[in-house]
Motif scaffolding. Structure first.
Motif, PDB file in Angstrom:
ATOM      1  N   ALA A 119       0.841  -1.200   0.000  1.00 29.94           N
ATOM      2  CA  ALA A 119       0.000   0.000   0.000  1.00 29.94           C
ATOM      3  C   ALA A 119       0.877   1.252   0.000  1.00 29.94           C
ATOM      4  O   ALA A 119       2.054   1.193   0.337  1.00 29.94           O
ATOM      5  CB  ALA A 119      -0.890  -0.012   1.240  1.00 29.94           C
ATOM      6  N   GLU A 120       0.303   2.366  -0.413  1.00 32.22           N
ATOM      7  CA  GLU A 120       1.000   3.659  -0.334  1.00 32.22           C
ATOM      8  C   GLU A 120       1.037   4.102   1.124  1.00 32.22           C
ATOM      9  O   GLU A 120       0.018   4.048   1.824  1.00 32.22           O
ATOM     10  CB  GLU A 120       0.210   4.718  -1.123  1.00 32.22           C
ATOM     11  CG  GLU A 120       0.279   4.536  -2.625  1.00 32.22           C
ATOM     12  CD  GLU A 120       1.535   5.155  -3.216  1.00 32.22           C
ATOM     13  OE1 GLU A 120       2.102   6.063  -2.595  1.00 32.22           O
ATOM     14  OE2 GLU A 120       1.950   4.690  -4.307  1.00 32.22           O
ATOM     15  N   LEU A 121       2.181   4.548   1.568  1.00 32.94           N
ATOM     16  CA  LEU A 121       2.278   5.051   2.933  1.00 32.94           C
ATOM     17  C   LEU A 121       1.886   6.529   2.949  1.00 32.94           C
ATOM     18  O   LEU A 121       2.425   7.324   2.185  1.00 32.94           O
ATOM     19  CB  LEU A 121       3.690   4.861   3.475  1.00 32.94           C
ATOM     20  CG  LEU A 121       3.887   5.110   4.967  1.00 32.94           C
ATOM     21  CD1 LEU A 121       3.044   4.164   5.817  1.00 32.94           C
ATOM     22  CD2 LEU A 121       5.349   4.978   5.347  1.00 32.94           C
ATOM     23  N   LYS A 122       0.887   6.877   3.793  1.00 27.46           N
ATOM     24  CA  LYS A 122       0.402   8.261   3.877  1.00 27.46           C
ATOM     25  C   LYS A 122       0.626   8.792   5.285  1.00 27.46           C
ATOM     26  O   LYS A 122       0.680   8.013   6.246  1.00 27.46           O
ATOM     27  CB  LYS A 122      -1.115   8.314   3.577  1.00 27.46           C
ATOM     28  CG  LYS A 122      -1.494   7.734   2.231  1.00 27.46           C
ATOM     29  CD  LYS A 122      -1.292   8.760   1.132  1.00 27.46           C
ATOM     30  CE  LYS A 122      -1.791   8.202  -0.188  1.00 27.46           C
ATOM     31  NZ  LYS A 122      -1.148   8.833  -1.333  1.00 27.46           N
ATOM     32  N   SER A 123       0.687  10.109   5.405  1.00 28.02           N
ATOM     33  CA  SER A 123       0.828  10.721   6.725  1.00 28.02           C
ATOM     34  C   SER A 123      -0.358  10.337   7.601  1.00 28.02           C
ATOM     35  O   SER A 123      -1.476  10.194   7.125  1.00 28.02           O
ATOM     36  CB  SER A 123       0.862  12.244   6.601  1.00 28.02           C
ATOM     37  OG  SER A 123       2.068  12.630   5.997  1.00 28.02           O
ATOM     38  N   GLY A 124      -0.079  10.187   8.903  1.00 22.38           N
ATOM     39  CA  GLY A 124      -1.181   9.896   9.816  1.00 22.38           C
ATOM     40  C   GLY A 124      -0.751   8.971  10.935  1.00 22.38           C
ATOM     41  O   GLY A 124       0.433   8.675  11.090  1.00 22.38           O
ATOM     42  N   GLU A 125      -1.747   8.542  11.710  1.00 14.91           N
ATOM     43  CA  GLU A 125      -1.451   7.703  12.865  1.00 14.91           C
ATOM     44  C   GLU A 125      -2.003   6.308  12.660  1.00 14.91           C
ATOM     45  O   GLU A 125      -3.062   6.139  12.062  1.00 14.91           O
ATOM     46  CB  GLU A 125      -2.061   8.333  14.120  1.00 14.91           C
ATOM     47  CG  GLU A 125      -1.297   9.589  14.497  1.00 14.91           C
ATOM     48  CD  GLU A 125      -1.946  10.366  15.639  1.00 14.91           C
ATOM     49  OE1 GLU A 125      -2.918   9.842  16.227  1.00 14.91           O
ATOM     50  OE2 GLU A 125      -1.473  11.468  15.912  1.00 14.91           O
ATOM     51  N   MET A 126      -1.279   5.337  13.135  1.00 13.26           N
ATOM     52  CA  MET A 126      -1.710   3.943  13.013  1.00 13.26           C
ATOM     53  C   MET A 126      -1.522   3.267  14.352  1.00 13.26           C
ATOM     54  O   MET A 126      -0.717   3.676  15.176  1.00 13.26           O
ATOM     55  CB  MET A 126      -0.868   3.205  11.974  1.00 13.26           C
ATOM     56  CG  MET A 126      -1.173   3.541  10.535  1.00 13.26           C
ATOM     57  SD  MET A 126      -0.270   2.433   9.448  1.00 13.26           S
ATOM     58  CE  MET A 126       1.138   3.429   9.035  1.00 13.26           C
TER      59      MET A 126
END
Lengths: 256, 244
Positions: free
Chosen positions: B3-10
């Protein structure tokens, strides 16, 4: 019938870092022959093998080395190999990250390409690899490991003979393949070499010890001293050397 | 599929076991919390010019294996921040970059042992060609209370020619007294002996050098726990090496 001459070396001189190590070697190998080269440490045995293989550390000074009628000293290292010259290394090199099977497949196929043959398919290669590994009782699991990395001393030496069995050279130079081997490993290595021995090819064993020659019986035994072959004989010579050492020969040579 | 890595929290939930494979094709700021007892593998393959921040917080008895590969063309910097925030946490890092003509790559890895009984080990590999410049800055911070910490760092680098540069900067800041820590850095060139050995088997010099360079990189690829993704990474490395 005249036997085919595989290697013809005349008055070969070579140096390393400006120091002359080979001081005029004359040496001939015909098809079907096994030669043993013995001699004290530092006499130039390994240098001789390295010069024939094309190790860039050594400089050719004069004299000639013909392999199958061609001047090999003018050929690249890889072309010498592709022409069927094999060197079993005294110290096989570790190649981290490159698996045995990838390494051998590339080597086998490069040599086939040179001869105008089709590359082996993956299945053909695997089959060949398994067969040849069995000859030297080399664990097939080693084929997935990096070349010589973490191999025991004995495994490294058996791996050299395995590679020789894969490449089926015309001329094999085995540089102290027997040193550091226990008696079982020695027997295995010898079996591998004897399997390759044929009327078509030549084998040169560089060794310190007579015991290898109990398993691989040479046609000729030569003594190298100070960069020259000072004496040649048959199998009996190695037995005499084992008992009496090199001193008597060296004395005889130096008094001349 | 990656998957594309996007800014944010996981979050990796408590006790979960996950393998996640990403492509990082644009700059991003990512933060991941690995909850108690979770075991996760993160693969990140960088895809271009970027500057990114990736942060992981490891909770009690959790385990993170992170594999970061940056073999894309262009200049980039990836900052990785690891907090071993509760006891029993384990972190393993495998990183690789390839830097070529006119480029610069920076990997900044900051591992903080904040509490006792955590483990971290890092292996960073760099390959620099032409006039490329690579830099690895690896800090290991061990807080005063972080007794019985184990932290190991290795930086191994390959210069493909004389004008390439690699800077490897280990930085150990240790305030606890009962720890096992080590670091090592090597910058070397392809070994002539290995090239000679391969040529003696009939492999030409260029192919031998390529195989050796690929071999150097492959140690990191072998760590990938997603077969399809490993192939993708392998292809990316091969493609890049064929250009330099």
């Amino acid at each position: 019938m005249q036997k085919e001459i595989i290697l013809n070396v005349e008055d070969l001189r070579a140096s390393v870092e400006g120091k002359e190590i080979l001081q005029g070697i004359n040496f001939k190998v015909a098809a079907g022959e096994v030669h043993a080269i013995m001699g004290p440490n530092g006499s130039g045995k390994s240098t001789f093998a390295s010069v024939l293989a094309g190790n860039p550390k050594y400089d050719h000074i004069s004299g000639k080395a013909e392999y199958m009628g061609k001047d090999i000293l003018d050929m690249s290292i890889e072309d010498r190999a592709r022409e069927g010259l094999f060197l079993g290394f005294q110290y096989p090199v570790e190649i981290p990250g490159v698996s045995m099977s990838n390494f051998m497949r590339l080597a086998v196929n490069e040599q086939r390409k040179y001869r105008g043959e089709e590359p082996l398919t993956a299945a053909q290669f695997l089959k060949l690899m398994r067969e040849r590994a069995a000859v030297v009782e080399l664990d097939a699991k080693l084929m997935n490991r990096a070349v010589n990395s973490g191999f025991s001393g004995g495994e490294k030496k058996r791996n050299e003979i395995f590679q020789m069995a894969m490449l089926q050279p015309k001329l094999a130079l085995l540089d102290e393949t027997d040193s550091g081997l226990d008696i079982d490993a020695l027997r295995i290595v010898a079996t591998g070499v004897n399997n390759l021995r044929s009327e078509e090819n030549g084998i040169v064993l560089i060794t310190h010890y007579q015991r290898l020659l109990d398993y691989i019986v040479p046609d000729y035994v030569h003594v190298l001293y100070k960069g020259r072959i000072i004496y040649s004989g048959d199998k009996e010579l190695s037995l005499k050397l084992e008992k009496e050492g090199y001193d008597w020969l060296i004395k005889e040579y130096e008094s001349k | 599929m990656a998957a594309e890595l996007k800014s944010g929290e996981m979050v990796v939930s408590q006790g979960d076991k996950v393998v996640r494979s990403y492509l990082m094709n644009e700059p991003c700021d990512v933060s991941v919390v690995v909850e108690q007892g979770a075991q996760c593998v993160y693969h990140i393959l960088c895809g271009g010019e970027l500057q990114s921040d990736v942060k992981f917080v490891l909770k009690k008895d959790s385990c993170l294996k992170l594999i970061l590969v940056d073999v894309a063309r262009g200049t980039s910097q990836v900052n990785v921040n690891i907090e071993l925030a509760d006891s029993g946490a384990r972190f393993e890092f495998n990183g690789l970059y390839i830097v070529g003509r006119g480029e610069r790559k920076d990997v900044v890895l900051d591992v903080k042992h904040l509490v006792a009984d955590c483990y971290s080990s890092e292996l960073m590999k760099g390959i620099a060609a032409e006039d490329g410049v690579g830099r690895f800055h690896g800090r290991i911070y061990v807080a005063q209370d972080a007794q019985r910490t184990e932290a190991y760092q290795q930086s191994r680098n390959l210069l493909l020619n004389n004008s390439a540069r690699i800077f490897t900067e280990p930085q150990l800041e240790i305030y606890a007294d009962d720890v096992k820590c080590s670091h090592g850095a090597v910058v070397g060139q392809i070994e002539d002996e290995a090239v000679y050995y391969m040529r003696q088997r009939g492999i030409d010099e260029k192919a031998a050098r390529n195989l050796l360079t690929e071999g150097f990189a492959s140690e990191i690829v072998w760590q990938i726990e997603d077969e399809q993704y490993a192939e993708q990474v392998h292809d990316a490395i091969e493609e890049r090496l064929s250009e330099i």
